[in-house]
Design a protein around this motif. Structure first.
Motif, PDB file in Angstrom:
ATOM      1  N   ILE A   1      -5.553   2.861  -8.143  1.00  0.00           N
ATOM      2  CA  ILE A   1      -5.374   4.171  -7.523  1.00  0.00           C
ATOM      3  C   ILE A   1      -6.706   4.710  -6.997  1.00  0.00           C
ATOM      4  CG2 ILE A   1      -4.580   6.538  -7.866  1.00  0.00           C
ATOM      5  CD1 ILE A   1      -2.877   5.536 -10.197  1.00  0.00           C
ATOM      6  N   LYS A   2      -6.701   5.132  -5.733  1.00  0.00           N
ATOM      7  CA  LYS A   2      -7.845   5.828  -5.143  1.00  0.00           C
ATOM      8  C   LYS A   2      -7.461   7.290  -4.956  1.00  0.00           C
ATOM      9  CE  LYS A   2      -9.751   1.873  -2.595  1.00  0.00           C
ATOM     10  NZ  LYS A   2     -10.171   1.371  -1.253  1.00  0.00           N
ATOM     11  N   ASN A   3      -8.284   8.194  -5.471  1.00  0.00           N
ATOM     12  CA  ASN A   3      -7.952   9.611  -5.467  1.00  0.00           C
ATOM     13  C   ASN A   3      -8.723  10.369  -4.392  1.00  0.00           C
ATOM     14  OD1 ASN A   3      -6.309   9.128  -7.715  1.00  0.00           O
ATOM     15  ND2 ASN A   3      -8.018   9.407  -9.124  1.00  0.00           N
ATOM     16  N   PHE A   4      -8.029  11.342  -3.762  1.00  0.00           N
ATOM     17  CA  PHE A   4      -8.624  12.121  -2.686  1.00  0.00           C
ATOM     18  C   PHE A   4      -8.238  13.593  -2.849  1.00  0.00           C
ATOM     19  CE2 PHE A   4      -7.964   7.827  -1.225  1.00  0.00           C
ATOM     20  CZ  PHE A   4      -9.137   7.516  -0.541  1.00  0.00           C
TER      21      PHE A   4
ATOM     22  N   LEU B   1       0.852  -1.187   0.000  1.00  0.00           N
ATOM     23  CA  LEU B   1       0.000   0.000   0.000  1.00  0.00           C
ATOM     24  C   LEU B   1       0.888   1.238   0.000  1.00  0.00           C
ATOM     25  CD1 LEU B   1      -2.699   1.493   0.242  1.00  0.00           C
ATOM     26  CD2 LEU B   1      -2.506   1.270   2.724  1.00  0.00           C
ATOM     27  N   VAL B   2       0.708   2.086  -0.996  1.00  0.00           N
ATOM     28  CA  VAL B   2       1.492   3.311  -1.148  1.00  0.00           C
ATOM     29  C   VAL B   2       0.569   4.507  -0.981  1.00  0.00           C
ATOM     30  CG1 VAL B   2       2.894   4.683  -2.747  1.00  0.00           C
ATOM     31  CG2 VAL B   2       3.128   2.184  -2.694  1.00  0.00           C
ATOM     32  N   ILE B   3       1.048   5.523  -0.266  1.00  0.00           N
ATOM     33  CA  ILE B   3       0.308   6.778  -0.150  1.00  0.00           C
ATOM     34  C   ILE B   3       1.129   7.879  -0.795  1.00  0.00           C
ATOM     35  CG2 ILE B   3      -0.647   8.498   1.419  1.00  0.00           C
ATOM     36  CD1 ILE B   3      -1.319   6.316   3.340  1.00  0.00           C
ATOM     37  N   ASP B   4       0.513   8.584  -1.722  1.00  0.00           N
ATOM     38  CA  ASP B   4       1.171   9.637  -2.495  1.00  0.00           C
ATOM     39  C   ASP B   4       0.638  10.991  -2.036  1.00  0.00           C
ATOM     40  OD1 ASP B   4       2.272  11.321  -4.362  1.00  0.00           O
ATOM     41  OD2 ASP B   4       1.461  10.282  -6.121  1.00  0.00           O
ATOM     42  N   LEU B   5       1.380  11.658  -1.150  1.00  0.00           N
ATOM     43  CA  LEU B   5       0.980  12.980  -0.664  1.00  0.00           C
ATOM     44  C   LEU B   5       1.547  14.039  -1.606  1.00  0.00           C
ATOM     45  CD1 LEU B   5       1.506  12.884   3.222  1.00  0.00           C
ATOM     46  CD2 LEU B   5      -0.453  12.158   1.860  1.00  0.00           C
ATOM     47  N   GLY B   6       0.668  14.821  -2.187  1.00  0.00           N
ATOM     48  CA  GLY B   6       1.087  15.788  -3.192  1.00  0.00           C
ATOM     49  C   GLY B   6       1.195  15.106  -4.530  1.00  0.00           C
ATOM     50  N   ALA B   7       0.079  14.501  -4.952  1.00  0.00           N
ATOM     51  CA  ALA B   7       0.099  13.644  -6.143  1.00  0.00           C
ATOM     52  C   ALA B   7       0.228  14.419  -7.447  1.00  0.00           C
ATOM     53  CB  ALA B   7      -1.164  12.786  -6.188  1.00  0.00           C
ATOM     54  N   ASN B   8      -0.048  15.747  -7.410  1.00  0.00           N
ATOM     55  CA  ASN B   8       0.007  16.550  -8.627  1.00  0.00           C
ATOM     56  C   ASN B   8      -0.931  15.964  -9.677  1.00  0.00           C
ATOM     57  OD1 ASN B   8       1.567  17.779 -11.238  1.00  0.00           O
ATOM     58  ND2 ASN B   8       1.950  19.037  -9.435  1.00  0.00           N
ATOM     59  N   ARG B   9      -0.424  15.589 -10.846  1.00  0.00           N
ATOM     60  CA  ARG B   9      -1.261  14.972 -11.878  1.00  0.00           C
ATOM     61  C   ARG B   9      -1.174  13.445 -11.872  1.00  0.00           C
ATOM     62  NH1 ARG B   9       0.811  18.469 -16.950  1.00  0.00           N
ATOM     63  NH2 ARG B   9       2.746  17.922 -15.894  1.00  0.00           N
TER      64      ARG B   9
ATOM     65  N   GLU C   1      -4.278  14.901  -3.522  1.00  0.00           N
ATOM     66  CA  GLU C   1      -3.904  16.164  -4.172  1.00  0.00           C
ATOM     67  C   GLU C   1      -4.870  17.270  -3.750  1.00  0.00           C
ATOM     68  OE1 GLU C   1      -2.575  19.288  -5.914  1.00  0.00           O
ATOM     69  OE2 GLU C   1      -1.410  17.415  -5.917  1.00  0.00           O
ATOM     70  N   ALA C   2      -4.304  18.411  -3.365  1.00  0.00           N
ATOM     71  CA  ALA C   2      -5.111  19.516  -2.824  1.00  0.00           C
ATOM     72  C   ALA C   2      -5.781  20.354  -3.914  1.00  0.00           C
ATOM     73  CB  ALA C   2      -4.243  20.409  -1.946  1.00  0.00           C
ATOM     74  N   ALA C   3      -5.061  20.648  -4.986  1.00  0.00           N
ATOM     75  CA  ALA C   3      -5.581  21.545  -6.023  1.00  0.00           C
ATOM     76  C   ALA C   3      -6.635  20.843  -6.869  1.00  0.00           C
ATOM     77  CB  ALA C   3      -4.447  22.036  -6.913  1.00  0.00           C
ATOM     78  N   PRO C   4      -7.876  21.333  -6.901  1.00  0.00           N
ATOM     79  CA  PRO C   4      -8.939  20.683  -7.684  1.00  0.00           C
ATOM     80  C   PRO C   4      -8.591  20.514  -9.159  1.00  0.00           C
ATOM     81  CG  PRO C   4      -9.877  22.309  -6.197  1.00  0.00           C
ATOM     82  CD  PRO C   4      -8.386  22.495  -6.137  1.00  0.00           C
ATOM     83  N   SER C   5      -7.889  21.489  -9.732  1.00  0.00           N
ATOM     84  CA  SER C   5      -7.555  21.416 -11.158  1.00  0.00           C
ATOM     85  C   SER C   5      -6.620  20.253 -11.460  1.00  0.00           C
ATOM     86  CB  SER C   5      -6.910  22.730 -11.618  1.00  0.00           C
ATOM     87  OG  SER C   5      -5.717  22.983 -10.889  1.00  0.00           O
ATOM     88  N   LEU C   6      -5.745  19.916 -10.504  1.00  0.00           N
ATOM     89  CA  LEU C   6      -4.841  18.782 -10.678  1.00  0.00           C
ATOM     90  C   LEU C   6      -5.514  17.476 -10.266  1.00  0.00           C
ATOM     91  CD1 LEU C   6      -1.525  20.357  -9.326  1.00  0.00           C
ATOM     92  CD2 LEU C   6      -2.204  20.034 -11.702  1.00  0.00           C
ATOM     93  N   TYR C   7      -6.302  17.545  -9.208  1.00  0.00           N
ATOM     94  CA  TYR C   7      -7.035  16.364  -8.745  1.00  0.00           C
ATOM     95  C   TYR C   7      -7.896  15.783  -9.874  1.00  0.00           C
ATOM     96  CZ  TYR C   7     -10.821  13.765  -6.499  1.00  0.00           C
ATOM     97  OH  TYR C   7     -11.755  12.812  -6.175  1.00  0.00           O
ATOM     98  N   SER C   8      -8.505  16.657 -10.669  1.00  0.00           N
ATOM     99  CA  SER C   8      -9.382  16.201 -11.750  1.00  0.00           C
ATOM    100  C   SER C   8      -8.627  15.455 -12.841  1.00  0.00           C
ATOM    101  CB  SER C   8     -10.121  17.391 -12.373  1.00  0.00           C
ATOM    102  OG  SER C   8      -9.213  18.277 -13.010  1.00  0.00           O
TER     103      SER C   8
END
Length: 270
Positions: free
Chosen positions: A80-83, A38-46, A65-72
């Protein structure tokens, strides 16, 4: 220059023979990763790292990923599970400053302004502790951290118990950026992880001016490290330290030569 090239080749040799690899600007101990990890990617960007790690090991990855524009734009490949969160030191909305450089969005306005500030938005903040509890995660095989200066907030709000349940951390500290985490705080975090039983390998000693941008920490209490790998880690640390010392000496020598040239010019002109 010749000595530096030899050091780099030696580091590369030991890295390949110690189960270490380099993935999307982050060094990892790949030998302890597999399809059950299990890997956690903090600051996933794109999602470049998330996509690469799942493709390489067929493991599960939680991309945050914090920025909605990159999260999308985060990939969805079944593993991959996205948050859409900003990992912080509190569970409440916070300001995220948007930069012209998509890799510099930050909770620090000064960091985001380094390449041009577009504006600010409100995003959901959450601590690492809360996130892990909400997802019922007890053990993390790899925690990758690339969060543009919020490293201090994350570590200050994460307990020793939680950190001890992480097998390895690959961190890009941002003390090389104005308004970000301080070098003193980086040292504090590094010493804390060492005290908890982590081996520390500063790969970014190879990068002049960004010496803390690729730190790998391996939990010796959670990982069974073969002796030859442990020996390789020690050799790499020694070679990296030598390389950093060489860079410092070369830099000091260059500055001295420049000063002497200026002095000689002034003397000849007087």
């Amino acid at each position: 220059m010749l000595l530096n090239n030899l050091l780099v080749k030696a580091i590369d040799f030991w890295q390949k023979h110690s189960g270490l690899s380099y993935l999307q600007t982050h060094s990892i101990y790949s030998k302890i990763l597999d399809s059950d990890s299990l890997v956690i990617d903090l600051g996933a960007n794109r999602g470049q790292f998330s996509e690469a790690i799942t493709r390489e090991f067929k493991c599960s990855c939680y991309a945050i990923e914090a920025a909605p524009s990159l999260y999308s734009k985060l990939p969805e490949n079944g593993l991959i599970k996205n948050f859409n969160y900003a990992i912080s030191d509190r569970n409440e909305p916070l300001k995220l400053y948007i930069s012209d450089n998509i890799e510099c969005n930050s909770i620090s306005q000064e960091v985001a302004s380094s390449y041009g500030l577009q504006g600010e938005i409100s995003v959901d903040g959450i601590t690492l502790e809360t996130f892990l509890n909400n997802q019922r995660i007890e053990l993390v095989d790899l925690l990758k951290i690339d969060i543009e200066g919020a490293e201090e907030a994350v570590f200050n709000s994460t307990t020793d118990t939680t950190l001890c349940n992480i097998k390895q951390l690959s961190i890009e500290f941002h003390d090389f950026m104005p308004g970000s985490i301080s070098t003193e705080e980086v040292n504090k975090i590094t010493n804390r992880l060492k005290r908890l039983g982590f081996i520390w390998i500063p790969f970014s000693y190879l990068l002049f001016g960004m010496e803390s941008s690729d730190f790998l920490f391996i939990n010796t209490n959670r990982c069974k490290i073969p002796y030859k790998d442990w020996l390789g880690f020690q050799m790499i640390k020694l070679l990296l330290t030598l390389q950093k010392t060489l860079s410092l000496v070369e830099g000091a020598t260059l500055r001295l030569k420049t000063r002497l040239k200026r002095l000689l010019y002034q003397l000849s002109s007087s």
